[in-house]
Write a protein that holds these residues in place. Sequence first.
Motif, PDB file in Angstrom:
ATOM      1  N   ARG A  86      28.764 -32.569 -35.998  1.00  0.00           N
ATOM      2  CA  ARG A  86      28.112 -33.850 -35.711  1.00  0.00           C
ATOM      3  C   ARG A  86      28.687 -34.477 -34.441  1.00  0.00           C
ATOM      4  NH1 ARG A  86      27.868 -37.906 -40.619  1.00  0.00           N
ATOM      5  NH2 ARG A  86      26.834 -39.070 -38.949  1.00  0.00           N
ATOM      6  N   ALA A  87      30.012 -34.417 -34.296  1.00  0.00           N
ATOM      7  CA  ALA A  87      30.643 -34.995 -33.107  1.00  0.00           C
ATOM      8  C   ALA A  87      30.210 -34.253 -31.843  1.00  0.00           C
ATOM      9  CB  ALA A  87      32.160 -34.954 -33.254  1.00  0.00           C
ATOM     10  N   LEU A  88      30.137 -32.927 -31.937  1.00  0.00           N
ATOM     11  CA  LEU A  88      29.736 -32.135 -30.773  1.00  0.00           C
ATOM     12  C   LEU A  88      28.278 -32.377 -30.406  1.00  0.00           C
ATOM     13  CD1 LEU A  88      31.532 -28.760 -31.573  1.00  0.00           C
ATOM     14  CD2 LEU A  88      32.056 -30.324 -29.707  1.00  0.00           C
ATOM     15  N   LEU A  89      27.417 -32.457 -31.407  1.00  0.00           N
ATOM     16  CA  LEU A  89      26.003 -32.707 -31.136  1.00  0.00           C
ATOM     17  C   LEU A  89      25.792 -34.075 -30.495  1.00  0.00           C
ATOM     18  CD1 LEU A  89      24.295 -31.223 -34.320  1.00  0.00           C
ATOM     19  CD2 LEU A  89      24.200 -30.342 -31.985  1.00  0.00           C
ATOM     20  N   ARG A  90      26.534 -35.071 -30.964  1.00  0.00           N
ATOM     21  CA  ARG A  90      26.426 -36.401 -30.356  1.00  0.00           C
ATOM     22  C   ARG A  90      26.899 -36.381 -28.913  1.00  0.00           C
ATOM     23  NH1 ARG A  90      28.598 -40.433 -35.217  1.00  0.00           N
ATOM     24  NH2 ARG A  90      26.795 -40.167 -36.599  1.00  0.00           N
ATOM     25  N   ALA A  91      27.976 -35.640 -28.655  1.00  0.00           N
ATOM     26  CA  ALA A  91      28.493 -35.548 -27.289  1.00  0.00           C
ATOM     27  C   ALA A  91      27.494 -34.845 -26.377  1.00  0.00           C
ATOM     28  CB  ALA A  91      29.823 -34.791 -27.289  1.00  0.00           C
ATOM     29  N   ILE A  92      26.852 -33.790 -26.902  1.00  0.00           N
ATOM     30  CA  ILE A  92      25.848 -33.067 -26.112  1.00  0.00           C
ATOM     31  C   ILE A  92      24.644 -33.955 -25.834  1.00  0.00           C
ATOM     32  CG2 ILE A  92      24.214 -31.143 -26.167  1.00  0.00           C
ATOM     33  CD1 ILE A  92      26.290 -29.568 -27.760  1.00  0.00           C
ATOM     34  N   GLN A  93      24.181 -34.672 -26.850  1.00  0.00           N
ATOM     35  CA  GLN A  93      23.045 -35.577 -26.668  1.00  0.00           C
ATOM     36  C   GLN A  93      23.361 -36.668 -25.653  1.00  0.00           C
ATOM     37  OE1 GLN A  93      22.255 -36.958 -30.632  1.00  0.00           O
ATOM     38  NE2 GLN A  93      21.134 -35.130 -31.236  1.00  0.00           N
ATOM     39  N   LYS A  94      24.587 -37.156 -25.679  1.00  0.00           N
ATOM     40  CA  LYS A  94      24.990 -38.193 -24.734  1.00  0.00           C
ATOM     41  C   LYS A  94      24.970 -37.666 -23.304  1.00  0.00           C
ATOM     42  CE  LYS A  94      28.651 -41.602 -23.922  1.00  0.00           C
ATOM     43  NZ  LYS A  94      29.970 -42.105 -24.393  1.00  0.00           N
ATOM     44  N   GLN A  95      25.448 -36.428 -23.125  1.00  0.00           N
ATOM     45  CA  GLN A  95      25.445 -35.824 -21.797  1.00  0.00           C
ATOM     46  C   GLN A  95      24.024 -35.564 -21.314  1.00  0.00           C
ATOM     47  OE1 GLN A  95      27.982 -35.366 -19.706  1.00  0.00           O
ATOM     48  NE2 GLN A  95      29.360 -36.301 -21.215  1.00  0.00           N
ATOM     49  N   LEU A  96      23.159 -35.129 -22.221  1.00  0.00           N
ATOM     50  CA  LEU A  96      21.768 -34.873 -21.839  1.00  0.00           C
ATOM     51  C   LEU A  96      21.055 -36.154 -21.436  1.00  0.00           C
ATOM     52  CD1 LEU A  96      20.696 -32.248 -24.546  1.00  0.00           C
ATOM     53  CD2 LEU A  96      21.177 -31.841 -22.128  1.00  0.00           C
ATOM     54  N   ARG A  97      21.353 -37.244 -22.146  1.00  0.00           N
ATOM     55  CA  ARG A  97      20.738 -38.524 -21.770  1.00  0.00           C
ATOM     56  C   ARG A  97      21.193 -38.962 -20.383  1.00  0.00           C
ATOM     57  NH1 ARG A  97      21.540 -40.067 -27.332  1.00  0.00           N
ATOM     58  NH2 ARG A  97      23.520 -41.045 -26.758  1.00  0.00           N
ATOM     59  N   ARG A  98      22.454 -38.708 -20.053  1.00  0.00           N
ATOM     60  CA  ARG A  98      22.968 -39.080 -18.735  1.00  0.00           C
ATOM     61  C   ARG A  98      22.312 -38.250 -17.632  1.00  0.00           C
ATOM     62  NH1 ARG A  98      29.539 -39.703 -19.641  1.00  0.00           N
ATOM     63  NH2 ARG A  98      29.444 -41.638 -20.890  1.00  0.00           N
ATOM     64  N   ILE A  99      21.976 -36.990 -17.964  1.00  0.00           N
ATOM     65  CA  ILE A  99      21.385 -36.103 -16.964  1.00  0.00           C
ATOM     66  C   ILE A  99      19.908 -36.419 -16.741  1.00  0.00           C
ATOM     67  CG2 ILE A  99      20.776 -33.706 -16.456  1.00  0.00           C
ATOM     68  CD1 ILE A  99      23.309 -32.869 -17.951  1.00  0.00           C
ATOM     69  N   PHE A 100      19.162 -36.560 -17.837  1.00  0.00           N
ATOM     70  CA  PHE A 100      17.713 -36.726 -17.740  1.00  0.00           C
ATOM     71  C   PHE A 100      17.259 -38.179 -17.683  1.00  0.00           C
ATOM     72  CE2 PHE A 100      18.320 -32.564 -19.798  1.00  0.00           C
ATOM     73  CZ  PHE A 100      17.621 -31.766 -18.895  1.00  0.00           C
ATOM     74  N   ARG A 101      18.116 -39.109 -18.144  1.00  0.00           N
ATOM     75  CA  ARG A 101      17.749 -40.527 -18.101  1.00  0.00           C
ATOM     76  C   ARG A 101      18.893 -41.334 -17.488  1.00  0.00           C
ATOM     77  NH1 ARG A 101      13.732 -41.734 -21.785  1.00  0.00           N
ATOM     78  NH2 ARG A 101      13.618 -43.711 -20.647  1.00  0.00           N
ATOM     79  N   PRO A 102      19.223 -41.074 -16.233  1.00  0.00           N
ATOM     80  CA  PRO A 102      20.354 -41.781 -15.619  1.00  0.00           C
ATOM     81  C   PRO A 102      20.105 -43.269 -15.427  1.00  0.00           C
ATOM     82  CG  PRO A 102      19.127 -40.559 -13.960  1.00  0.00           C
ATOM     83  CD  PRO A 102      18.554 -40.176 -15.287  1.00  0.00           C
ATOM     84  N   ASP A 103      18.801 -43.674 -15.509  1.00  0.00           N
ATOM     85  CA  ASP A 103      18.473 -45.080 -15.303  1.00  0.00           C
ATOM     86  C   ASP A 103      18.819 -45.935 -16.510  1.00  0.00           C
ATOM     87  OD1 ASP A 103      16.434 -43.440 -16.480  1.00  0.00           O
ATOM     88  OD2 ASP A 103      15.166 -45.238 -16.543  1.00  0.00           O
ATOM     89  N   ILE A 104      19.045 -45.270 -17.671  1.00  0.00           N
ATOM     90  CA  ILE A 104      19.357 -46.019 -18.882  1.00  0.00           C
ATOM     91  C   ILE A 104      20.861 -46.095 -19.046  1.00  0.00           C
ATOM     92  CG2 ILE A 104      19.149 -46.081 -21.400  1.00  0.00           C
ATOM     93  CD1 ILE A 104      16.528 -44.641 -21.159  1.00  0.00           C
ATOM     94  N   GLU A 105      21.390 -47.279 -19.010  1.00  0.00           N
ATOM     95  CA  GLU A 105      22.822 -47.454 -19.150  1.00  0.00           C
ATOM     96  C   GLU A 105      23.176 -47.744 -20.599  1.00  0.00           C
ATOM     97  OE1 GLU A 105      24.050 -50.533 -16.591  1.00  0.00           O
ATOM     98  OE2 GLU A 105      23.581 -49.465 -14.734  1.00  0.00           O
ATOM     99  N   GLU A 106      24.412 -47.446 -20.928  1.00  0.00           N
ATOM    100  CA  GLU A 106      24.890 -47.737 -22.264  1.00  0.00           C
ATOM    101  C   GLU A 106      24.880 -49.252 -22.480  1.00  0.00           C
ATOM    102  OE1 GLU A 106      25.728 -45.714 -24.682  1.00  0.00           O
ATOM    103  OE2 GLU A 106      25.224 -43.954 -23.501  1.00  0.00           O
ATOM    104  N   PRO A 107      24.425 -49.714 -23.641  1.00  0.00           N
ATOM    105  CA  PRO A 107      24.396 -51.164 -23.889  1.00  0.00           C
ATOM    106  C   PRO A 107      25.786 -51.757 -23.819  1.00  0.00           C
ATOM    107  CG  PRO A 107      24.085 -49.919 -25.928  1.00  0.00           C
ATOM    108  CD  PRO A 107      23.987 -48.936 -24.787  1.00  0.00           C
ATOM    109  N   ALA A 108      25.879 -52.894 -23.145  1.00  0.00           N
ATOM    110  CA  ALA A 108      27.180 -53.533 -22.983  1.00  0.00           C
ATOM    111  C   ALA A 108      27.631 -54.142 -24.301  1.00  0.00           C
ATOM    112  CB  ALA A 108      27.109 -54.641 -21.909  1.00  0.00           C
TER     113      ALA A 108
END
Length: 208
Positions: free
Chosen positions: A180-202
């Motif tokens: 679960r931890a690895l999948l979340r980390a992978i999903q987070k990296q993919l979001r940064r690559i394909f959706r760089p315009d979306i920032e993490e909520p402050a």
Amino acid sequence: MSFSPGNITALIIAASFAGGLNIYATVLTLGILARTHWVALPPGLDSLGHTWVIVACAIMFAIEFFADKIPGFDMIWNGLHTVVRVPIAGLVAYHASSQLSPEMQILATMLGAGIALAAHTSKTAVRAAVTPSPEPVSNIALSTSEDALAVGLTWFATHHPYVAATMTVILLLVAILAARALLRAIQKQLRRIFRPDIEEPATKTSSW
């Protein structure tokens, strides 16, 4: 080992987890034990001691030993074996519980298949995180450890089923949490690559 319902259930739990990692190594180990009568196994597993079963599993184990250590190809191999490890683990559980009532035998089969699926899924998730690494050492070390664990856990389950089942439950929980931890980390990296315009909520700060 005695063939009490508790011992049989413990054996199924440990062997199913091992089968989710490497079904050929698991069946081969059980087959050799059944053939040599090194330890008493449930009567339903006697068929695993047939020559053709041992030879077929030995050949497939040898193929998997190398195929599972090739970065990239190991993901294809593991993906294809979703339809191999889970059903065979369920079949082994079915035969191992042949002395139990039909209802318990069905439950044992579902338990074996479910545990094998959880182990297989966790293994695939961990391998997905390791495979992109540029060096092959991590893949080889991880695959070799999985092979050794499958053989060792299966053998241990035939001698000390309750201890092996306890170890399996702990390993299963750790594997699920790690996956679960690895999948979340992978999903987070993919979001940064394909959706760089979306920032993490402050993080909200208090107005006080």
